[in-house]
Design a protein around this motif. Structure first.
Motif, PDB file in Angstrom:
ATOM      1  N   ALA A  97       1.134   4.179  -2.884  1.00  0.00           N
ATOM      2  CA  ALA A  97       0.933   5.602  -2.577  1.00  0.00           C
ATOM      3  C   ALA A  97       2.143   6.421  -3.012  1.00  0.00           C
ATOM      4  O   ALA A  97       1.997   7.514  -3.569  1.00  0.00           O
ATOM      5  CB  ALA A  97       0.674   5.782  -1.077  1.00  0.00           C
ATOM      6  N   LYS A 148       0.835  -1.205   0.000  1.00  0.00           N
ATOM      7  CA  LYS A 148       0.000   0.000   0.000  1.00  0.00           C
ATOM      8  C   LYS A 148       0.867   1.252   0.000  1.00  0.00           C
ATOM      9  O   LYS A 148       0.559   2.233  -0.672  1.00  0.00           O
ATOM     10  CB  LYS A 148      -0.924   0.016   1.218  1.00  0.00           C
ATOM     11  N   ASP A 169       2.202   7.045  -6.680  1.00  0.00           N
ATOM     12  CA  ASP A 169       1.270   8.100  -7.081  1.00  0.00           C
ATOM     13  C   ASP A 169       1.933   9.478  -7.071  1.00  0.00           C
ATOM     14  O   ASP A 169       1.433  10.414  -7.697  1.00  0.00           O
ATOM     15  CB  ASP A 169       0.043   8.130  -6.155  1.00  0.00           C
ATOM     16  N   ILE A 207      -1.781   6.481   5.247  1.00  0.00           N
ATOM     17  CA  ILE A 207      -0.730   5.712   4.575  1.00  0.00           C
ATOM     18  C   ILE A 207       0.532   6.572   4.462  1.00  0.00           C
ATOM     19  O   ILE A 207       1.637   6.109   4.760  1.00  0.00           O
ATOM     20  CB  ILE A 207      -1.192   5.211   3.193  1.00  0.00           C
ATOM     21  N   TYR A 208       0.362   7.830   4.060  1.00  0.00           N
ATOM     22  CA  TYR A 208       1.520   8.723   3.955  1.00  0.00           C
ATOM     23  C   TYR A 208       2.157   8.969   5.330  1.00  0.00           C
ATOM     24  O   TYR A 208       3.374   9.079   5.444  1.00  0.00           O
ATOM     25  CB  TYR A 208       1.152  10.037   3.274  1.00  0.00           C
ATOM     26  N   HIS A 232      -3.596  15.466   2.133  1.00  0.00           N
ATOM     27  CA  HIS A 232      -4.614  14.446   2.404  1.00  0.00           C
ATOM     28  C   HIS A 232      -5.165  14.572   3.823  1.00  0.00           C
ATOM     29  O   HIS A 232      -5.185  13.619   4.605  1.00  0.00           O
ATOM     30  CB  HIS A 232      -4.043  13.049   2.149  1.00  0.00           C
ATOM     31  N   LYS A 280      -5.898   7.773   2.879  1.00  0.00           N
ATOM     32  CA  LYS A 280      -4.637   7.849   2.131  1.00  0.00           C
ATOM     33  C   LYS A 280      -3.602   8.654   2.917  1.00  0.00           C
ATOM     34  O   LYS A 280      -2.424   8.344   2.899  1.00  0.00           O
ATOM     35  CB  LYS A 280      -4.854   8.452   0.745  1.00  0.00           C
TER      36      LYS A 280
END
Length: 69
Positions: A12, A8, A15, A58-59, A45, A55
Protein backbone atom coordinates in the motif's frame (compact mmCIF):
# COMPACT_ATOMS: atom_id res chain seq x y z
CA UNK A 1 14.08 4.91 12.66
CA UNK A 2 12.94 1.60 11.29
CA UNK A 3 9.24 0.75 11.27
CA UNK A 4 8.29 -2.88 10.73
CA UNK A 5 5.51 -2.94 8.15
CA UNK A 6 3.93 -6.17 6.92
CA UNK A 7 3.74 -7.09 3.23
CA UNK A 8 0.24 -5.62 2.69
CA UNK A 9 1.30 -2.35 4.30
CA UNK A 10 4.48 -2.16 2.22
CA UNK A 11 2.46 -2.77 -0.94
CA UNK A 12 0.00 0.00 0.00
CA UNK A 13 2.86 2.39 0.80
CA UNK A 14 4.53 1.58 -2.52
CA UNK A 15 1.28 2.63 -4.25
CA UNK A 16 1.91 6.14 -2.88
CA UNK A 17 5.04 6.53 -5.03
CA UNK A 18 7.35 7.74 -2.29
CA UNK A 19 10.94 8.45 -3.38
CA UNK A 20 12.51 6.20 -0.73
CA UNK A 21 12.38 2.63 0.58
CA UNK A 22 10.20 2.40 3.70
CA UNK A 23 11.79 -0.90 4.71
CA UNK A 24 15.04 0.86 5.57
CA UNK A 25 15.98 3.18 8.41
CA UNK A 26 13.97 6.39 7.83
CA UNK A 27 15.36 9.85 8.48
CA UNK A 28 13.15 12.64 9.85
CA UNK A 29 12.29 14.06 6.43
CA UNK A 30 11.24 10.62 5.11
CA UNK A 31 9.23 9.93 8.27
CA UNK A 32 7.26 13.19 7.95
CA UNK A 33 6.64 12.67 4.23
CA UNK A 34 5.42 9.13 4.91
CA UNK A 35 3.12 10.44 7.65
CA UNK A 36 1.72 13.12 5.35
CA UNK A 37 1.11 10.81 2.38
CA UNK A 38 -0.46 8.04 4.48
CA UNK A 39 -2.74 10.57 6.21
CA UNK A 40 -3.93 11.73 2.79
CA UNK A 41 -4.40 8.11 1.68
CA UNK A 42 -6.60 7.38 4.71
CA UNK A 43 -8.86 10.27 3.73
CA UNK A 44 -8.89 9.17 0.07
CA UNK A 45 -10.04 5.65 0.98
CA UNK A 46 -13.33 6.32 2.76
CA UNK A 47 -16.70 5.06 1.57
CA UNK A 48 -19.80 7.23 1.17
CA UNK A 49 -20.48 6.92 4.92
CA UNK A 50 -16.92 8.02 5.74
CA UNK A 51 -15.89 4.57 6.89
CA UNK A 52 -12.54 3.22 5.74
CA UNK A 53 -12.55 0.89 2.76
CA UNK A 54 -10.44 -2.30 3.00
CA UNK A 55 -7.45 -0.39 1.62
CA UNK A 56 -8.25 2.48 3.98
CA UNK A 57 -8.00 0.05 6.89
CA UNK A 58 -4.51 -0.89 5.73
CA UNK A 59 -3.54 2.79 5.70
CA UNK A 60 -5.03 3.18 9.19
CA UNK A 61 -2.86 0.28 10.34
CA UNK A 62 0.17 2.03 8.86
CA UNK A 63 -0.77 5.25 10.68
CA UNK A 64 -1.00 3.32 13.95
CA UNK A 65 2.56 2.08 13.47
CA UNK A 66 3.83 5.52 12.43
CA UNK A 67 2.27 7.16 15.48
CA UNK A 68 4.24 4.88 17.79
CA UNK A 69 7.43 6.77 16.88
Amino acid sequence: MKINFDDKEISAINDLGLPFDVTTDLNDEEYFLLDEKVSEAVMDHLDKNYNPTPKGKIYESIMDKISQY
